[in-house]
Design a protein around this motif. Structure first.
Motif, mmCIF file in Angstrom:
data_model
loop_
_atom_site.group_PDB
_atom_site.id
_atom_site.type_symbol
_atom_site.label_atom_id
_atom_site.label_comp_id
_atom_site.label_asym_id
_atom_site.label_seq_id
_atom_site.Cartn_x
_atom_site.Cartn_y
_atom_site.Cartn_z
ATOM 1 N N VAL A 110 -1.010 -1.268 -6.316
ATOM 2 C CA VAL A 110 -1.532 -1.358 -7.681
ATOM 3 C C VAL A 110 -1.318 -0.030 -8.422
ATOM 4 O O VAL A 110 -1.372 0.016 -9.643
ATOM 5 C CB VAL A 110 -3.021 -1.784 -7.718
ATOM 6 C CG1 VAL A 110 -3.158 -3.262 -7.438
ATOM 7 C CG2 VAL A 110 -3.854 -1.012 -6.710
ATOM 8 N N PHE A 143 -1.828 7.474 0.291
ATOM 9 C CA PHE A 143 -1.552 8.738 0.984
ATOM 10 C C PHE A 143 -0.452 8.560 2.047
ATOM 11 O O PHE A 143 0.624 9.173 1.968
ATOM 12 C CB PHE A 143 -2.866 9.228 1.604
ATOM 13 C CG PHE A 143 -2.731 10.274 2.664
ATOM 14 C CD1 PHE A 143 -2.091 11.477 2.416
ATOM 15 C CD2 PHE A 143 -3.285 10.063 3.930
ATOM 16 C CE1 PHE A 143 -1.989 12.453 3.415
ATOM 17 C CE2 PHE A 143 -3.190 11.029 4.922
ATOM 18 C CZ PHE A 143 -2.537 12.225 4.663
ATOM 19 N N ILE A 144 -0.693 7.666 3.021
ATOM 20 C CA ILE A 144 0.288 7.496 4.103
ATOM 21 C C ILE A 144 1.575 6.878 3.551
ATOM 22 O O ILE A 144 2.683 7.312 3.867
ATOM 23 C CB ILE A 144 -0.301 6.622 5.244
ATOM 24 C CG1 ILE A 144 -1.506 7.345 5.888
ATOM 25 C CG2 ILE A 144 0.756 6.303 6.287
ATOM 26 C CD1 ILE A 144 -2.234 6.543 6.980
ATOM 27 N N CYS A 199 -10.455 2.174 2.605
ATOM 28 C CA CYS A 199 -10.578 2.900 3.877
ATOM 29 C C CYS A 199 -11.285 4.242 3.700
ATOM 30 O O CYS A 199 -10.967 5.217 4.366
ATOM 31 C CB CYS A 199 -9.208 3.071 4.520
ATOM 32 S SG CYS A 199 -7.949 3.767 3.455
ATOM 33 N N LYS A 236 -11.212 -4.627 10.705
ATOM 34 C CA LYS A 236 -9.935 -4.141 11.262
ATOM 35 C C LYS A 236 -9.751 -4.667 12.684
ATOM 36 O O LYS A 236 -8.651 -4.985 13.098
ATOM 37 C CB LYS A 236 -9.918 -2.612 11.292
ATOM 38 C CG LYS A 236 -9.781 -1.944 9.929
ATOM 39 C CD LYS A 236 -8.344 -1.863 9.482
ATOM 40 C CE LYS A 236 -8.100 -0.729 8.509
ATOM 41 N NZ LYS A 236 -6.870 -0.909 7.717
ATOM 42 N N GLY A 256 0.840 -1.207 0.000
ATOM 43 C CA GLY A 256 0.000 0.000 0.000
ATOM 44 C C GLY A 256 0.873 1.254 0.000
ATOM 45 O O GLY A 256 0.433 2.327 0.424
ATOM 46 N N SER A 289 -4.098 -0.260 11.424
ATOM 47 C CA SER A 289 -5.500 -0.471 11.774
ATOM 48 C C SER A 289 -6.186 0.886 11.676
ATOM 49 O O SER A 289 -5.897 1.676 10.761
ATOM 50 C CB SER A 289 -5.579 -1.081 13.165
ATOM 51 O OG SER A 289 -6.918 -1.346 13.498
ATOM 52 N N LEU A 291 -0.268 -1.383 4.769
ATOM 53 C CA LEU A 291 -1.177 -0.222 4.719
ATOM 54 C C LEU A 291 -2.366 -0.480 3.807
ATOM 55 O O LEU A 291 -3.317 0.320 3.788
ATOM 56 C CB LEU A 291 -0.425 0.982 4.147
ATOM 57 C CG LEU A 291 0.729 1.561 4.948
ATOM 58 C CD1 LEU A 291 1.867 1.965 4.022
ATOM 59 C CD2 LEU A 291 0.269 2.764 5.742
ATOM 60 N N GLY A 315 1.776 3.087 -2.338
ATOM 61 C CA GLY A 315 1.391 4.131 -3.295
ATOM 62 C C GLY A 315 0.250 5.008 -2.804
ATOM 63 O O GLY A 315 -0.194 5.919 -3.510
#
Ligand code: NAD
Ligand code: UDP
Length: 386
Positions: free
Chosen positions: A47, A25-26, A97, A186, A21, A135, A93, A23
């Motif tokens: 992805v 925001f976080i 969400c 989660k 994950g 989470s 990540l 790519g």
């Protein structure tokens, strides 16, 4: 680069991190920090890579060779196990969400946040690899105080609303309120990881973000995301401001949130990465308890800050109320209030957030204006097909 020291004064050895994950925001902010300030290597899985493109090319960048992008959908890709094995630490990540998806795509939400996360836990456990799992603060659900009578003085007592990792219960709505599959999935993966720690010795850290916001969060509908898409509140309100539309307050904007600047929050994640002895076996709230507002107050602040940043006059009616059914559809429900208790992260990692809500909104809306204002103007000038 001078040798980095951990919080106990020991030199930190360069490590390889498998970031799933990366790519998003976080992930994009974490990759940026790791490249700019540490010697660690990142295997970046996602992805998409639009938000980290800048870090991946050209080859002349000082960190060339320390970040590798792997375009992988973890739902079905046999390369995942090999990448986890290659790394010292895995950070997961990957998730659906965005609240607009929870009640409209509950199955995808459950698969993404629980089923697809299972192999990652298994590979870490079987290969004795450390796992940092993202989470959410939403695992707390609603506060105990929200069930008290409206005029109860106990509603003002922090014991009824401050959310503590080791003592607060997880309180969700009924099954037909499809806001909660995300929080529930989660929660179950947290419990599974905790059990792997207890029964199989998995070294884990669980992060519960409390509304991290800043540049590159989500997308602006019709510009770098679907026109009908509904992102999280920062991008929804930014989109309204950029298009000179009133901001939509769901059910009157009475819910309360605490917002933390992404750059403060990333400091906390780096401390977890580099201080495993202090972070393993812990669940950490990461938020800013001093930045609490109602969504209505957030809308007012964003409108004021945007006026300053853009130089455009304020609308006569800057916001309108909409029902949650109209905005999100059937089954939406909400967390009433989210104040993180900071005792554990303070004690273990000495971390505190620094940036005020005004300051973080100013830097974020400056970014939004610079990045999107021209594109929005162009898209709004185009004649629409009839
Ligand atoms: P994001 O949507 O920007 O990032 C998630 C990334 O995961 C995306 O780039 C997406 O493409 C990727 N991904 C999803 N499914 C994947 C799959 N099957 N294979 C490969 N990649 C996949 O979201 P974010 O805000 O960066 O959040 C990251 C994590 O933090 C999530 O787990 C989220 O639940 C959690 N979180 C974030 C916040 C916040 O304030 N931003 C709050 C609570 C929880
Ligand atoms: N919200 C709103 N208007 C919008 C988007 C969101 O009033 O255009 C509200 C939403 O109902 C929730 C809060 O803002 O009460 C925060 O929503 P977000 O999507 O950021 O995620 P959450 O904090 O609920 O996980």
């Amino acid at each position: 680069m001078a040798a980095r020291m951990d919080l106990d004064g020991r030199p930190i050895k360069p490590m390889t991190i498998c970031m799933i994950g990366a790519g998003g925001f976080i992930g994009s902010h974490l990759c940026e920090k790791l490249m700019a300030e540490t010697p660690h290597k990142v295997l970046a899985l996602d992805v998409y890579n639009d938000k980290i493109k800048r870090l991946l090319e050209p080859d002349s960048l000082p960190w060339a060779g320390r970040i590798e992008f792997h375009r992988i959908n973890i739902k079905h890709d046999s390369r995942l196990e090999g990448l986890v094995k290659m790394a010292d630490l895995t950070i997961n990540l990957a998730a659906i969400c965005t609240p607009a998806d929870y009640n409209t795509r509950p199955l995808d939400t459950i698969y993404s946040n629980f089923i697809d996360a299972l192999p990652v836990v298994k590979y870490c456990s079987e290969n004795s690899k450390r796992l940092i799992r993202f989470s959410t603060c939403e695992v707390y659900g609603k506060t105990i105080g929200s069930f008290l009578p409206k005029d109860s003085p106990l509603r003002k007592d922090p014991a009824y609303y401050v959310l503590k990792e080791d003592t607060s219960p997880c309180i969700f709505g009924s099954i037909e309120k499809q806001r909660w599959p995300y929080a529930c999935a989660k929660q179950l993966i947290e419990r599974l990881i905790y059990a792997e720690g207890a029964e199989s010795g998995l070294d884990f850290t669980i992060v519960r973000p409390f509304n991290w916001i800043g540049p590159r969060m989500d997308f602006i509908p019709g510009i770098d995301g679907p026109s009908e898409g509904v992102p999280r509140v920062l991008a929804c309100f930014s989109n309204n401001l950029l298009r000179r539309e009133p901001l939509k307050l769901v059910d009157g904007g009475q819910s309360q949130r605490t917002f933390v600047y992404i750059k403060d929050a990333i400091e906390a994640v780096l401390l977890m990465i580099e201080n495993p002895d202090r972070a393993n076996g812990h669940i950490f709230n990461v938020g800013n308890p001093n930045n609490e507002v109602t969504v209505r107050q957030l809308a007012e602040m964003m409108t004021q800050v945007y006026t300053k940043v853009s130089g455009e006059p304020m609308l006569q009616s800057p916001s309108i109320d909409v029902s949650s059914k109209e905005f999100y559809g059937e089954g939406y429900d909400d967390s009433d209030k989210r104040i993180p208790d900071m005792t554990i992260i303070n004690k273990q990692l000495g971390w505190n957030p620094k940036t005020s809500l005004w300051d973080l909104l100013e830097s974020t809306l400056t970014y939004q204006y610079r990045t999107y204002a021209e594109a929005i103007k162009k898209s709004m000038a185009k004649p629409t097909a009839s």
